[in-house]
Design an enzyme around this catalytic site. Structure first.
Site, PDB file in Angstrom:
ATOM      1  N   ASP A 100      10.528  14.210  44.445  1.00 16.38           N
ATOM      2  CA  ASP A 100      11.020  15.095  43.401  1.00 16.38           C
ATOM      3  C   ASP A 100      11.414  14.207  42.203  1.00 16.38           C
ATOM      4  OD1 ASP A 100      11.744  17.313  41.973  1.00 16.38           O
ATOM      5  OD2 ASP A 100      12.960  18.204  43.556  1.00 16.38           O
TER       6      ASP A 100
HETATM    7  C1  BGC Z   1      12.575  20.315  40.841  1.00 12.15           C
HETATM    8  C2  BGC Z   1      11.228  20.563  41.468  1.00 12.15           C
HETATM    9  C3  BGC Z   1      10.152  20.591  40.423  1.00 12.15           C
HETATM   10  C4  BGC Z   1      10.199  19.294  39.637  1.00 12.15           C
HETATM   11  C5  BGC Z   1       9.119  19.185  38.581  1.00 12.15           C
HETATM   12  C6  BGC Z   1      12.557  19.145  39.880  1.00 12.15           C
HETATM   13  O1  BGC Z   1      13.729  19.053  39.154  1.00 12.15           O
HETATM   14  O2  BGC Z   1      13.522  20.096  41.859  1.00 12.15           O
HETATM   15  O3  BGC Z   1      11.248  21.766  42.187  1.00 12.15           O
HETATM   16  O4  BGC Z   1       8.900  20.777  41.026  1.00 12.15           O
HETATM   17  O5  BGC Z   1      11.461  19.205  39.006  1.00 12.15           O
HETATM   18  O6  BGC Z   1       9.325  20.058  37.549  1.00 12.15           O
END
Ligand code: BGC
Length: 756
Positions: A291
């Site tokens: 993430d």
């Molecule tokens: C979130 C994810 C997301 C990623 C990319 C993160 O802050 O937890 O769910 O896919 O950002 O946008």
């Protein structure tokens, strides 16, 4: 849908009988799960091998790097960066891809990704709403249209489905998942993967899914996003892992590891979950991306001293691709030299990324069809809108309908009132992709279009859409100054649609709330409108379970519409005026009070079960009830149903055998409608306490008045058994109780015996 259909056709169950351990006492040393994947495609593997053999260390370190739209430069593309996310301008996507395909040494295409969560441009109901439909077709259609629109601009990977089971309504991200049940969550996880990927994600209109957030991100302490989780092995395996496994069995080839730590180990530096379970036990051969900055955040978690150590821990734990932070790319050479990471593991990570790119057909079709990508007719077509409207209608849950207040008469005069009544912005909910506020049919517009009488409007009060830095909860429906006008509008009309709830900023990532009440003075507004004595329906637009005790005391009719998406207003009108008879069910319990959280139907029993007539048991002194306000699986209809005649095909079954449970559903009312037949199991005596109920089958059926149908569910070892605290799947001999009904409090029961 029967348990067997789910497990088979959708590949959404947890286990098959052949995978299950079977020794008399339920103990075994064997691991429970066979690899979920078949044999790899040899031609793809050969191409991966040949390419990998030509890569320099530097090129490998670029390949495991994933950059955001704000980070990516031409130079990264030239150097062979692996992936880019959040960039959705098709011209820029092609420009970067052309650099990768013509100016980089090895001409490896970039994988472009985006958070298409409940739509790209055609925004469907939020996932928690879709789960309320108890109809996996709702999720499948959403994902299919989302994949088509995403791939049209060059996005080949979507960061969906989010399958984090949660017992935490304070947590803003509960809106992104499927609620509190692992079985429902598994069915919806598989449906979204199939919808987006089809059987072959190399097709131009299909996208690779990334199932997230691995794992148990849905139980942060206090509901505070990103916070820690401490979890028993049996809960990890019985509750949190099954939806991931279902998604992977359905074909998901990428997984996103989570921000949170489980038992002190961060999700993106966790060898047990990422390598032992996901890759070895399940045989997952796709790749794991971290993430956002989760790798470098392991320093904050206190498990790495610096970026070099963070990168080494993440890679060696099983993280294959690093999002935003650049610890592996920056420090890889030195880590290899020091022996803190191995070339074998780096090769494995790169191999996985290349494998997915080959499977996706990216080497053959790296570019975007620019004409199609800029053609407005490619997005939000009339058919897409129709699908979103149907999905939203099927997702709504009728919580209360005293004196048959609903449906309202479209020929009468309707006052549309409330802080969200004329909102387009909020109906999209969080993660609105590239949806636009202007696309949205507000509740006011939908009611106006659906009514042949007059429609009037009064806002009553407003909610704040500010983001945290500028948000002051005191600005949510802060005064009753507009109530008189709203009451006058109600008095002048025959009936009232009152749209209240949360703003879209109150749900989603980093949107934890410390209360589950309707923000501001909305309850007072409801009281004031209800006091007019007019037929009033409260339409709730929100992303989490709310504490609605006062609302149901005050308003005769309450409809949970969630954040219903681009066609939300039309779908509300369809339901309110009776064009659509609501048939959704709650995928998550609604507490009476915040203090009950966590409260969920599939809890383990205690030695002193709740009994409000006694003192020394598991209860609240200040609550005269043991129950949530609305239980899991609950939802009303404009008609009534009876569920009867629960039958089991046999009274004893071996651990490898099957039992068919059937029940009869009858529409006992006077209009056609939908009911969700639900089947729950309980193992009353086991080596470790088993939940008081576990959903193991459901099917949404449509019945004309007076009509009946028989619904059948085939149960096997995957339904009778459970994981123990040593991570073993066990099927123990003894009684299994079966409950059939229309929600998780079902009382119609029978039982069978599992024999040795
Ligand atoms: C979130 C994810 C997301 C990623 C990319 C993160 O802050 O937890 O769910 O896919 O950002 O946008």
């Amino acid at each position: 849908m029967s348990a067997a259909m789910v497990a088979g056709a959708l590949a959404a169950g947890t286990l098959t009988a052949t995978n299950v351990l079977a020794d008399g006492g339920g103990a075994s040393d064997e691991r429970a799960l066979a690899p979920v994947r078949g044999a790899p495609d040899r031609s793809v593997e050969r191409r991966v091998d040949r390419l990998l053999a030509r890569m320099t260390t530097e090129e490998k370190l670029q390949q495991v790097q994933l950059l955001s739209d704000g980070q990516i430069t031409d130079e990264d593309a030239r150097a062979g960066v692996g992936g880019v996310f959040s960039l959705t301008d098709p011209a820029r996507i092609d420009e970067l891809q052309r650099i990768a395909m013509t100016e980089s040494r090895l001409k490896i295409p970039i994988l472009f990704a985006f958070d298409t969560i409940h739509g790209y441009r055609t925004i469907f109901p939020v996932p928690l709403g879709a789960a309320s439909s108890f109809d996996p077709d709702v999720a499948r259609t959403d994902a299919k249209i989302g994949a088509r629109e995403s791939t049209t601009v060059g996005i080949k990977q979507i960061y969906s489905p989010m399958v984090d089971l949660s017992h935490e309504p304070r947590w803003g991200r509960i809106v992104e998942g499927n609620g509190e049940d692992p079985y429902l969550g598994s069915v919806f996880a598989a449906a979204r993967v199939k919808g987006a990927q089809g059987d072959d994600y190399s097709r131009p209109d299909r996208a690779i899914t990334s199932v997230k957030h691995f794992v148990a991100y849905g139980e942060p302490e206090g509901g505070r996003d990103y916070d820690t989780t401490d979890l028993s092995e049996q809960r990890l395996r019985n509750l949190y892992l099954p939806p991931f496994k279902a998604a992977i069995e359905a074909g998901a080839d990428t997984v996103m590891c989570s921000f949170n730590a489980i038992n002190g180990v961060p999700g993106c530096a966790n060898p047990y979950t990422e390598t032992d379970i996901l890759k070895k036990e399940w045989g997952f051969d796709g790749f794991v991306e971290s993430d956002y900055t989760a790798v470098t955040e392991t320093i904050n978690h206190g498990t790495a001293a610096d970026d070099a150590e963070a990168g080494a821990n993440a890679l060696m734990a099983g993280t294959d691709s690093e999002m935003v932070s650049t610890t592996i790319r920056d420090h890889g050479e030195e880590l290899l030299a020091d022996g803190r990471i191995t070339m074998k593991r780096l090769d494995d990570a790169v191999r996985r990324i290349l494998r997915v790119k080959f499977r996706a057909g990216l080497f053959e079709r790296p570019y975007v069809d620019q004409a199609k990508a800029v053609d407005p007719a490619s997005f939000l077509t009339p058919a897409d809108r129709e699908a979103a409207r149907t999905a939203a209608g099927r997702s709504m849950v009728l919580l209360q309908n005293d004196d048959r207040t609903l449906p309202l008469d479209p020929a009468k005069n309707t006052a549309v009132i409330g802080p969200l009544a004329d909102s387009q912005h909020d109906l999209l909910g969080p993660w609105w992709g590239r949806g636009e506020d202007a696309d949205v049919v507000s509740v006011l517009s939908g009611i106006t279009a659906g009514s042949t009488g007059t429609t009037t409007y009064a806002q009553g009060c407003a909610l704040s859409n500010e983001e945290p830095a500028d948000y002051d909860p005191a600005e949510d429906c802060p005064s009753d100054a507009g109530f008189a006008e709203a009451v006058a509008a109600a008095n002048a009309a025959d009936q009232v649609v009152l749209a209240v709830g949360e703003t879209r900023e109150m749900s989603g990532e980093a949107a934890t709330r410390s209360t589950l009440d309707l923000p501001g003075r909305q309850e007072e507004l409801i009281d004031a409108i209800a006091a007019t004595g007019k037929p009033v329906v409260v339409v709730l637009l929100n992303g989490r379970p709310l504490t609605l005790g006062d609302v149901v005391d005050s308003a005769p009719a309450v409809l949970e519409a969630w954040f219903p998406g681009v066609e939300g207003g039309n779908a509300v009108a369809d339901v309110v005026f009776g064009e659509v008879n609501p048939g959704g069910k709650l995928p998550v319990s609604f507490p009476q009070r915040l203090g009950q959280v966590p409260i969920y139907y599939n809890h383990e029993p205690t030695g002193r079960p709740c009994d409000v007539t006694q003192k020394y048991n598991s209860r609240y002194r200040d609550l005269r009830s043991c129950d949530p306000l609305f239980p899991f699986g609950f939802g009303l209809s404009y008609t009534t149903f009876d569920i009867s005649d629960l039958r089991l095909s046999r009274s004893t079954v071996s651990r490898k055998g099957r039992v068919v449970a059937s029940m009869t559903v009858t529409n006992t009312g006077d209009v056609a409608g939908d009911e969700v037949a639900q089947l729950y199991l309980r193992d009353p005596v086991a080596s470790i306490s088993q939940p008081v109920r576990r959903l193991r089958g459901f099917e949404r059926v449509t019945l004309e008045p007076g009509a009946s149908t028989t619904v059948r569910f085939t149960l096997d070892a995957s339904d009778f058994g459970f994981y123990d605290n040593r991570g073993r799947f066990v099927v123990e001999p003894g009684e299994i109780q079966v409950y059939a009904g229309a929600d998780s409090t079902a009382t119609l029961t029978k039982s069978f015996q599992v024999t040795r």
